[in-house]
Design an enzyme around this catalytic site. Structure first.
Site, PDB file in Angstrom:
ATOM      1  CG  ASP A 103      -2.298   0.565   0.920  1.00 33.26           C
ATOM      2  OD1 ASP A 103      -2.410   1.359  -0.031  1.00 33.26           O
ATOM      3  OD2 ASP A 103      -3.250   0.235   1.636  1.00 33.26           O
ATOM      4  CG  ASP A 113      -8.994   2.226  -1.026  1.00 36.56           C
ATOM      5  OD1 ASP A 113      -8.461   1.137  -1.285  1.00 36.56           O
ATOM      6  OD2 ASP A 113      -8.422   3.121  -0.380  1.00 36.56           O
TER       7      ASP A 113
END
Length: 699
Positions: free
Chosen positions: A446, A503
């Site tokens: 990430d 997301d």
């Protein structure tokens, strides 16, 4: 190469397009032709002379060349291809002349020198006969260090019959938005200065010729494969010529050096609409860019626990979730944020990459063993490039953080300076130790904040770290996630093999996002998950059928608490997952073709097998239609003379208000390809926020 009347020419061919470079009087070459394939014995110098433009009043007597690196020294009236300075800051205006060539079967490398400034310019152009993509890059070398504020990859012209350009913007949970901007005099400039590719400025451009659609017409496509921020310039000069420039974000190659090099620019010309551009990018990324850890393995159904537990890690609950996920069909279990340090929220512990003994007193082994016993592999979340100030790492090394001490933080974190070899060594050691001592098959990597200042060296350090880890652990797959789709490009995908597109697990949002991302990305790398019934990012409540079929359009996974599923929802999810597993291998190498839906409420695509033997079409009803009944859905890229057996895979999903008797509601129909493309399929009526899944097989 030919040399006639002081014109040197070179050509690249891939079977569907020819690119011709022409250098007049040994100057940097221009693109003299970019179009359909030319005869092998074409007189390229004559072609280049035929393309020389006139001049008239109010102009220079000779048009300055729109070369692969336009030179201000030659009075070029637009954006130059290089902006350079001496180490002391004084401007350098190079003027290059031909020096050398290296010509291969499918590649050309050309060298040019500027003796006055002791500079050397080199460009390489490669053509791929299988993927139909052209790759270009350039470099500058000097005898003494110099400053490079801007260096464009080899500059290409834009089509004169294009009325508009399509570039890509976005935001968090709303990536890959296509912008259509009319061409007009002057420059359209897009620049990502956040230190990563960015949700806001994906480095891609499509230039459709007049009348081009998804399925018909001529289009040119461009993508700059760099993760550290880029600049795009699409400029129409006062004389009407047009240029496309891509390079690193301006001023991000900090400090003087004797060599600067662009990233790869990928380009193609297609005659089958936007889909021709899309399939070239999809194939090249899948077959040339990504290095697959297990090339022959099927893409596993993915389960990620983030939206089930967030930071609330409880071993017994995680084991229960793993068992439930496996029963639904999951084959990979990914433990997300919260397993390390004292990571109870996003304010602390980034950088402390050691297992939290409070949550996992016996380490990760018991959870990994349970995951394996359920028939799944195990993956782990990291955010290696970041640090919290409330962490052991920051307290020990505050000097390792990039940027000033009083900077504005993002998600309560700072960026580690990966241009510092000590930082790279530390991260390589910590991550490598976990990979060496645990059976970890997958990393979710990430990147949740932008850089405090853009610096190309940060990206180079990230690439170096990823390359070292991949070399040490070649069987570990890595996903590029950056708050979802904030770092997706062909540069990061040289080191990774999956992207987290957004997301947002809202199926309605994902339907549009992945549809538009298919202009550049294939199924094999594009993660898409079935989210919770009540979406955490949009607040919508969506039916499990819609959620499941949207995820089944790409690399399928789940990301919810399985305990929330009713028995009916669990059965639907297991059914769709079983369908995906039965079809995933041929879909992995299929072309994703965006369909020209006659109804703007329908977002539709067709996934076509590499050998043309079968297809599946997805018709997503994204909104209420303006008319009562569905308009026929026209397919594409079929053999007009062949016949196809067509089945509505989910005909049982027809609602009670679907009252008529379209044939697809009750039977398989066999129809000619010409009918399917020119008339289209008649589908049943449905409520909005639903999906029809149509399977076809050539007879």
């Amino acid at each position: 190469m030919t040399d006639q009347d002081d014109i040197r020419c070179w050509r690249l061919d891939d079977g569907v397009q020819t690119l011709v470079l022409a250098s007049v009087a040994d100057a940097l070459p221009e693109v003299a032709y970019w179009g359909g394939p030319l005869p092998g014995d074409e007189d390229l110098a004559a072609l280049a002379r035929a393309g020389l433009q006139d001049s008239t009043g109010g102009m220079l007597d000779t048009n300055p060349p729109l070369s692969v690196c336009p030179e201000a020294q030659r009075s070029f009236p637009g954006q130059p291809g290089a902006i350079l300075r001496c180490a002391d800051g004084l401007p350098v205006l190079p003027r290059f002349r031909f020096a050398a060539e290296e010509v291969g079967e499918n590649a050309v490398t050309l060298g040019f020198t500027d003796e006055a400034n002791a500079l050397r310019y080199s460009l390489t152009v490669e053509a791929d006969r299988e993927t139909r993509l052209i790759t270009l890059w350039a470099s500058l070398d000097g005898d003494a260090p110099f400053l490079c504020e801007w260096l464009a990859a080899p500059v290409l012209p834009a089509a004169q019959d294009a009325d508009e350009m399509i570039d890509v913007s976005g935001r968090w949970i709303g990536e890959f938005r296509l912008n259509r901007t009319p061409w007009s005099p002057g420059a359209r400039l897009r620049e990502s200065r956040t230190g990563r590719t960015g949700h806001e400025h994906f480095p891609g451009l499509v230039v459709p010729s007049r009348g081009t659609t998804n399925t018909h017409g001529v289009a040119h496509g461009f993508h700059y494969g760099w993760s550290g921020g880029h600049r795009m310039i699409a400029e129409e000069l006062p004389d009407g010529r047009r240029q496309i420039q891509f390079g690193h974000a301006q001023g991000t190659q900090i400090g003087a050096a004797t060599r600067f090099e662009t990233a790869r620019l990928y380009a193609t010309r297609a005659t089958t609409g936007l889909n021709g551009v899309a399939t070239a990018f999809q194939r090249h990324l899948r077959d040339r860019i990504v290095t697959w850890p297990k090339p022959d393995a099927s893409r596993p159904v993915h389960y990620n626990c983030w939206e089930a537990i967030y930071f609330d890690h409880d071993l017994a609950r995680l084991k229960e979730i793993a068992t439930q996920a496996a029963a639904l069909g999951a084959e990979r279990f990914v433990l997300d944020d919260g397993w390390f340090g004292r990571r109870d929220d996003d304010y602390r512990a980034l950088g402390d990459w050691e297992v939290d003994p409070r949550k996992y007193p016996d380490g990760l082994g018991p959870l990994i063993d349970h995951v394996h016993a359920e028939g799944m592999t195990f993956g782990l979340w990291f955010e290696p490039e970041m640090v919290n100030t409330d962490s052991d790492l920051y307290r020990a090394h505050p000097d390792w953080a990039l940027g000033p001490a009083d900077q504005v933080e993002g998600r309560h974190q700072r960026v580690l300076d990966l241009a510092n070899p000590e930082v790279v060594d530390f991260l390589h050691d910590r991550i490598g130790k976990l990979l060496a001592t645990h059976a970890i098959d997958y990393i979710k990597w990430d990147h949740n904040r932008v850089l405090p200042l853009p610096d190309a060296a940060q990206t180079a350090g990230t690439y170096a770290l990823l390359a070292r880890l991949r070399a040490d652990h070649p069987q570990v797959e890595i996903e590029s996630c950056a708050s979802g789709g904030g770092r997706i490009d062909f540069g990061i995908l040289r080191h990774t093999s999956r992207v987290w597109l957004s997301d947002s697990n809202d199926a309605l949002e994902r339907l549009r996002i992945q549809h538009d991302a298919a202009l550049f990305l294939p199924l094999a790398v594009t993660g898409s998950h079935v989210g919770p019934r009540h979406c955490h990012t949009s607040g919508r409540v969506l039916d499990i059928r819609f959620r499941a079929w949207v995820a089944a359009q790409r690399h399928m996974g789940f990301e919810m608490d399985p305990a929330e599923l009713t028995d009916d929802e669990a059965e639907v999810l297991k059914d769709v997952t079983a369908w995906w597993k039965a079809n995933r291998d041929w879909m992995r190498t299929a072309d994703i073709l965006r369909l020209d839906s006659a109804d703007p409420a329908v977002i539709a695509e067709q996934q076509q097998a590499a050998d043309g033997s079968r297809f599946v079409a997805f018709a997503g009803i994204a909104a209420a239609s303006s008319q009562i009944l569905p308009r026929p859905l026209r397919l594409t890229a079929l053999d007009p003379d062949a016949r196809y057996a067509v089945t509505l895979r989910n005909r049982a999903d027809a609602p009670r208000l679907s009252l008529g008797k379209p044939a697809l509601k009750s039977e398989t129909v066999t129809l000619p390809g010409r009918y399917l493309m020119d008339h289209g399929l008649t589908l049943p009526w449905s409520f909005p926020l639903a999906m029809w899944v149509i399977e076809g097989e050539r007879q």
